[in-house]
Design an enzyme around this catalytic site. Structure first.
Site, PDB file in Angstrom:
ATOM      1  N   TYR A 146       0.836  -1.206   0.000  1.00  0.00           N
ATOM      2  CA  TYR A 146       0.000   0.000   0.000  1.00  0.00           C
ATOM      3  C   TYR A 146       0.869   1.253   0.000  1.00  0.00           C
ATOM      4  O   TYR A 146       0.696   2.140  -0.845  1.00  0.00           O
ATOM      5  CB  TYR A 146      -0.901  -0.037   1.232  1.00  0.00           C
ATOM      6  CG  TYR A 146      -1.878   1.111   1.335  1.00  0.00           C
ATOM      7  CD1 TYR A 146      -3.015   1.168   0.531  1.00  0.00           C
ATOM      8  CD2 TYR A 146      -1.680   2.132   2.268  1.00  0.00           C
ATOM      9  CE1 TYR A 146      -3.922   2.214   0.655  1.00  0.00           C
ATOM     10  CE2 TYR A 146      -2.589   3.173   2.396  1.00  0.00           C
ATOM     11  CZ  TYR A 146      -3.707   3.211   1.592  1.00  0.00           C
ATOM     12  OH  TYR A 146      -4.595   4.252   1.719  1.00  0.00           O
ATOM     13  N   ASP A 147       1.834   1.306   0.936  1.00  0.00           N
ATOM     14  CA  ASP A 147       2.645   2.525   1.101  1.00  0.00           C
ATOM     15  C   ASP A 147       3.466   2.798  -0.155  1.00  0.00           C
ATOM     16  O   ASP A 147       3.469   3.913  -0.688  1.00  0.00           O
ATOM     17  CB  ASP A 147       3.613   2.382   2.281  1.00  0.00           C
ATOM     18  CG  ASP A 147       2.919   2.114   3.609  1.00  0.00           C
ATOM     19  OD1 ASP A 147       1.689   1.929   3.605  1.00  0.00           O
ATOM     20  OD2 ASP A 147       3.604   2.088   4.639  1.00  0.00           O
ATOM     21  N   PHE A 192     -13.773  -0.183  16.921  1.00  0.00           N
ATOM     22  CA  PHE A 192     -14.157   0.187  18.288  1.00  0.00           C
ATOM     23  C   PHE A 192     -15.675   0.415  18.391  1.00  0.00           C
ATOM     24  O   PHE A 192     -16.320  -0.022  19.346  1.00  0.00           O
ATOM     25  CB  PHE A 192     -13.409   1.445  18.752  1.00  0.00           C
ATOM     26  CG  PHE A 192     -11.944   1.208  19.085  1.00  0.00           C
ATOM     27  CD1 PHE A 192     -11.410  -0.082  19.141  1.00  0.00           C
ATOM     28  CD2 PHE A 192     -11.093   2.283  19.352  1.00  0.00           C
ATOM     29  CE1 PHE A 192     -10.063  -0.300  19.454  1.00  0.00           C
ATOM     30  CE2 PHE A 192      -9.752   2.082  19.670  1.00  0.00           C
ATOM     31  CZ  PHE A 192      -9.229   0.790  19.717  1.00  0.00           C
ATOM     32  N   ARG A 212      -2.910   8.596  16.225  1.00  0.00           N
ATOM     33  CA  ARG A 212      -3.438   8.912  14.898  1.00  0.00           C
ATOM     34  C   ARG A 212      -4.221  10.223  15.034  1.00  0.00           C
ATOM     35  O   ARG A 212      -4.631  10.600  16.139  1.00  0.00           O
ATOM     36  CB  ARG A 212      -4.384   7.823  14.377  1.00  0.00           C
ATOM     37  CG  ARG A 212      -3.736   6.467  14.094  1.00  0.00           C
ATOM     38  CD  ARG A 212      -2.762   6.486  12.934  1.00  0.00           C
ATOM     39  NE  ARG A 212      -2.290   5.152  12.584  1.00  0.00           N
ATOM     40  CZ  ARG A 212      -1.245   4.552  13.148  1.00  0.00           C
ATOM     41  NH1 ARG A 212      -0.574   5.155  14.117  1.00  0.00           N
ATOM     42  NH2 ARG A 212      -0.880   3.346  12.756  1.00  0.00           N
ATOM     43  N   ASP A 272       3.477  -1.087  12.326  1.00  0.00           N
ATOM     44  CA  ASP A 272       2.392  -0.162  12.674  1.00  0.00           C
ATOM     45  C   ASP A 272       3.018   1.193  13.072  1.00  0.00           C
ATOM     46  O   ASP A 272       3.803   1.254  14.020  1.00  0.00           O
ATOM     47  CB  ASP A 272       1.618  -0.741  13.863  1.00  0.00           C
ATOM     48  CG  ASP A 272       0.233  -0.174  13.994  1.00  0.00           C
ATOM     49  OD1 ASP A 272      -0.718  -0.835  13.558  1.00  0.00           O
ATOM     50  OD2 ASP A 272       0.095   0.938  14.540  1.00  0.00           O
TER      51      ASP A 272
HETATM   52  P1  NAD Z   1     -12.699   2.047   0.394  1.00  0.00           P
HETATM   53  O1  NAD Z   1     -12.052   0.723   0.483  1.00  0.00           O
HETATM   54  O2  NAD Z   1     -14.011   2.252   1.067  1.00  0.00           O
HETATM   55  O3  NAD Z   1     -12.879   2.499  -1.113  1.00  0.00           O
HETATM   56  C1  NAD Z   1     -12.060   2.073  -2.161  1.00  0.00           C
HETATM   57  C2  NAD Z   1     -12.938   1.773  -3.347  1.00  0.00           C
HETATM   58  O4  NAD Z   1     -12.121   1.370  -4.452  1.00  0.00           O
HETATM   59  C3  NAD Z   1     -13.919   0.620  -3.087  1.00  0.00           C
HETATM   60  O5  NAD Z   1     -15.187   0.978  -3.551  1.00  0.00           O
HETATM   61  C4  NAD Z   1     -13.321  -0.534  -3.870  1.00  0.00           C
HETATM   62  O6  NAD Z   1     -14.289  -1.495  -4.272  1.00  0.00           O
HETATM   63  C5  NAD Z   1     -12.675   0.197  -5.036  1.00  0.00           C
HETATM   64  N1  NAD Z   1     -11.576  -0.548  -5.658  1.00  0.00           N
HETATM   65  C6  NAD Z   1     -10.533  -1.155  -5.035  1.00  0.00           C
HETATM   66  N2  NAD Z   1      -9.710  -1.708  -5.943  1.00  0.00           N
HETATM   67  C7  NAD Z   1     -10.235  -1.422  -7.167  1.00  0.00           C
HETATM   68  C8  NAD Z   1      -9.855  -1.735  -8.496  1.00  0.00           C
HETATM   69  N3  NAD Z   1      -8.749  -2.455  -8.762  1.00  0.00           N
HETATM   70  N4  NAD Z   1     -10.638  -1.295  -9.515  1.00  0.00           N
HETATM   71  C9  NAD Z   1     -11.765  -0.574  -9.261  1.00  0.00           C
HETATM   72  N5  NAD Z   1     -12.178  -0.266  -8.022  1.00  0.00           N
HETATM   73  C10 NAD Z   1     -11.421  -0.684  -6.987  1.00  0.00           C
HETATM   74  O7  NAD Z   1     -11.624   3.105   0.941  1.00  0.00           O
HETATM   75  P2  NAD Z   1     -11.756   4.658   1.217  1.00  0.00           P
HETATM   76  O8  NAD Z   1     -11.512   4.875   2.651  1.00  0.00           O
HETATM   77  O9  NAD Z   1     -12.988   5.207   0.583  1.00  0.00           O
HETATM   78  O10 NAD Z   1     -10.476   5.190   0.441  1.00  0.00           O
HETATM   79  C11 NAD Z   1     -10.572   5.808  -0.841  1.00  0.00           C
HETATM   80  C12 NAD Z   1      -9.192   6.251  -1.279  1.00  0.00           C
HETATM   81  O11 NAD Z   1      -8.652   7.167  -0.332  1.00  0.00           O
HETATM   82  C13 NAD Z   1      -8.187   5.122  -1.413  1.00  0.00           C
HETATM   83  O12 NAD Z   1      -7.385   5.346  -2.542  1.00  0.00           O
HETATM   84  C14 NAD Z   1      -7.371   5.230  -0.148  1.00  0.00           C
HETATM   85  O13 NAD Z   1      -6.053   4.743  -0.351  1.00  0.00           O
HETATM   86  C15 NAD Z   1      -7.381   6.733   0.108  1.00  0.00           C
HETATM   87  N6  NAD Z   1      -7.183   7.020   1.533  1.00  0.00           N
HETATM   88  C16 NAD Z   1      -8.169   6.818   2.435  1.00  0.00           C
HETATM   89  C17 NAD Z   1      -7.940   7.076   3.785  1.00  0.00           C
HETATM   90  C18 NAD Z   1      -9.011   6.891   4.823  1.00  0.00           C
HETATM   91  O14 NAD Z   1      -8.730   7.117   6.014  1.00  0.00           O
HETATM   92  N7  NAD Z   1     -10.223   6.553   4.478  1.00  0.00           N
HETATM   93  C19 NAD Z   1      -6.692   7.514   4.210  1.00  0.00           C
HETATM   94  C20 NAD Z   1      -5.696   7.691   3.259  1.00  0.00           C
HETATM   95  C21 NAD Z   1      -5.964   7.450   1.915  1.00  0.00           C
HETATM   96  N1  UDP Z   2      -5.898  -0.519  16.015  1.00  0.00           N
HETATM   97  C1  UDP Z   2      -6.231  -0.981  17.289  1.00  0.00           C
HETATM   98  N2  UDP Z   2      -7.318  -1.791  17.429  1.00  0.00           N
HETATM   99  C2  UDP Z   2      -8.097  -2.155  16.374  1.00  0.00           C
HETATM  100  C3  UDP Z   2      -7.770  -1.675  15.075  1.00  0.00           C
HETATM  101  C4  UDP Z   2      -6.659  -0.868  14.934  1.00  0.00           C
HETATM  102  O1  UDP Z   2      -5.552  -0.669  18.286  1.00  0.00           O
HETATM  103  O2  UDP Z   2      -9.069  -2.899  16.588  1.00  0.00           O
HETATM  104  C5  UDP Z   2      -4.749   0.383  15.879  1.00  0.00           C
HETATM  105  C6  UDP Z   2      -3.751   0.005  14.789  1.00  0.00           C
HETATM  106  O3  UDP Z   2      -2.812  -0.929  15.269  1.00  0.00           O
HETATM  107  C7  UDP Z   2      -3.155   1.359  14.461  1.00  0.00           C
HETATM  108  C8  UDP Z   2      -4.307   2.339  14.676  1.00  0.00           C
HETATM  109  O4  UDP Z   2      -5.243   1.652  15.499  1.00  0.00           O
HETATM  110  O5  UDP Z   2      -2.139   1.659  15.363  1.00  0.00           O
HETATM  111  C9  UDP Z   2      -4.984   2.787  13.388  1.00  0.00           C
HETATM  112  O6  UDP Z   2      -5.313   1.637  12.653  1.00  0.00           O
HETATM  113  P1  UDP Z   2      -6.106   1.709  11.271  1.00  0.00           P
HETATM  114  O7  UDP Z   2      -6.073   0.336  10.680  1.00  0.00           O
HETATM  115  O8  UDP Z   2      -7.440   2.338  11.482  1.00  0.00           O
HETATM  116  O9  UDP Z   2      -5.289   2.757  10.376  1.00  0.00           O
HETATM  117  P2  UDP Z   2      -3.740   2.892   9.964  1.00  0.00           P
HETATM  118  O10 UDP Z   2      -2.905   1.984  10.831  1.00  0.00           O
HETATM  119  O11 UDP Z   2      -3.693   2.506   8.536  1.00  0.00           O
HETATM  120  O12 UDP Z   2      -3.457   4.320  10.227  1.00  0.00           O
END
Ligand code: NAD
Ligand code: UDP
Length: 313
Positions: A146-147, A192, A212, A272
């Site tokens: 992902y990263d 949660f 976070r 993490d």
């Molecule tokens: P989500 O998983 O709810 O939405 C992602 C959507 O993309 C889903 O509808 C999924 O079905 C679709 N998808 C996945 N792979 C696909 C593919 N190969 N082809 C077509 N569709 C595909 O996640 P979200 O929270 O809505 O995140 C949306 C975007 O924002 C993502 O790119 C994510 O990386 C980015 N983002 C979100 C957060 C967050 O906290 N929600 C944080 C950082 C970045």
């Molecule tokens: N986390 C937790 N309990 C849970 C789910 C997540 O303590 O049931 C922690 C996780 O280890 C991380 C933080 O909450 O430190 C945020 O996790 P999340 O998966 O929401 O987002 P990301 O790690 O991608 O920022």
């Protein structure tokens, strides 16, 4: 004037469906493209049949030809549980998906906004994080698909801009929460809330001292729209600088729902990040944007939504 034609990849997901609502309510055209890996038709069901709305089942790892003005490229699973389910597919989605969408943007002269992430900073050694920080990412760990996927996606955007003059906007999204998160997506806010509503103990990974910064979805979407409409390319942090330990979050959720519930600990997942907080000076200056909804205020509508959603089964 002609109505703006928007393509939202990942439009049936959490953020994509809220963006769909905003653009549809503003009178624009929306093509929602999704492969439904983590998205749901129910998130956009209210628009099916609307003359300005179209739904396409498609995977962004395959090219597609469409005539659009703006591409909001959100397609990619965002929760660690989902993006680690098939990490090779996640990397393909980030790389090939962004490559295909940039190819489309170049061909039709559309502006593309990439939903990048605070994960490009990895487990940051600089705190809080400005956009100029280059990150501390493990290239071979379980979060790398992902990263590193998002890092190469950012690289592709800037190379398309330099080589082909493609109009790009790169947004680094910090942890966002709100209605329509999946109850089983493993993210901390949804976990949660669902645990507390079901009367189960809340699971802290590690000792819960990691931090976070949580942004409510409405604030996030406002920042996204301002970035797309403005002149600043990014990368730009969009998130809420209010920083909480995971233990504090657990206590907040527990106290709202059932103060008697236990907090239990589970092992901390590999890589993490210990801390995360955005510096949003650039967003304030370039977009006139800052979040308005504190975690304490955004939790209630989120809890209410989960209550309703769980009661429907
Ligand atoms: P989500 O998983 O709810 O939405 C992602 C959507 O993309 C889903 O509808 C999924 O079905 C679709 N998808 C996945 N792979 C696909 C593919 N190969 N082809 C077509 N569709 C595909 O996640 P979200 O929270 O809505 O995140 C949306 C975007 O924002 C993502 O790119 C994510 O990386 C980015 N983002 C979100 C957060 C967050 O906290 N929600 C944080 C950082 C970045
Ligand atoms: N986390 C937790 N309990 C849970 C789910 C997540 O303590 O049931 C922690 C996780 O280890 C991380 C933080 O909450 O430190 C945020 O996790 P999340 O998966 O929401 O987002 P990301 O790690 O991608 O920022």
């Amino acid at each position: 004037m002609r109505i703006t034609r928007n393509l939202i990849t990942g439009g049936a997901g959490f953020l994509g469906s809220h963006l769909t609502d905003r653009l549809m309510n503003a009178g624009e055209e929306v093509i929602c493209l999704d492969n439904y890996f983590t998205g749901r038709k129910s998130n956009i069901a209210q628009w099916i049949g609307h003359p300005r709305f179209e739904l396409i089942r498609h995977d962004v790892t395959e090219p597609i030809r469409l005539e659009v003005d703006r591409i909001w490229h959100l397609a990619c699973p965002a929760s660690p549980v989902h993006y680690q389910f098939n990490p090779i597919k996640t990397a393909k989605t980030s790389f090939l998906g962004t490559y295909n969408m940039l190819g489309l943007a170049r061909r039709v002269g559309a502006r593309l906004l990439l939903a990048s992430t605070s994960e490009v900073y990895g487990d940051p050694e600089v705190h809080p994080q400005p956009e100029s920080y280059r990150g501390c990412v493990n290239t071979i760990g379980i979060r790398s698909c992902y990263d590193e996927g998002k890092r190469i996606a950012e690289t592709l955007c800037f190379d398309y801009q330099r080589m082909h003059g493609t109009e790009i906007r790169v947004m680094r999204i910090f942890n966002t929460y709100g209605p329509r998160m999946l109850p089983d997506d493993g993210r901390v806010v949804s976990n949660f809330i669902v645990q507390a509503l079901q009367g189960q103990p809340l699971t802290l990974y590690g000792d819960g001292s990691q931090t976070r910064s949580f942004c409510y979805v409405d604030d996030l979407i406002e920042g996204m729209i301002r970035l797309m409409n403005g002149n600043h390319t990014g990368p730009i942090n969009i998130g809420n600088p209010g920083e909480f330990t995971i233990r504090q979050l657990a206590e907040l959720v527990r106290d709202r729902i059932n103060p008697k519930l236990e907090l239990i600990t589970k092992p901390l997942p590999q890589d993490d990040p210990l801390q995360r907080q955005p510096i949003i000076d650039l967003a304030r200056k370039e977009l006139g944007w800052e979040p308005k909804i504190a975690l304490q205020d955004g939790l209630q509508p989120t809890i209410d939504w989960f209550k309703q959603s769980l009661s429907k089964g």
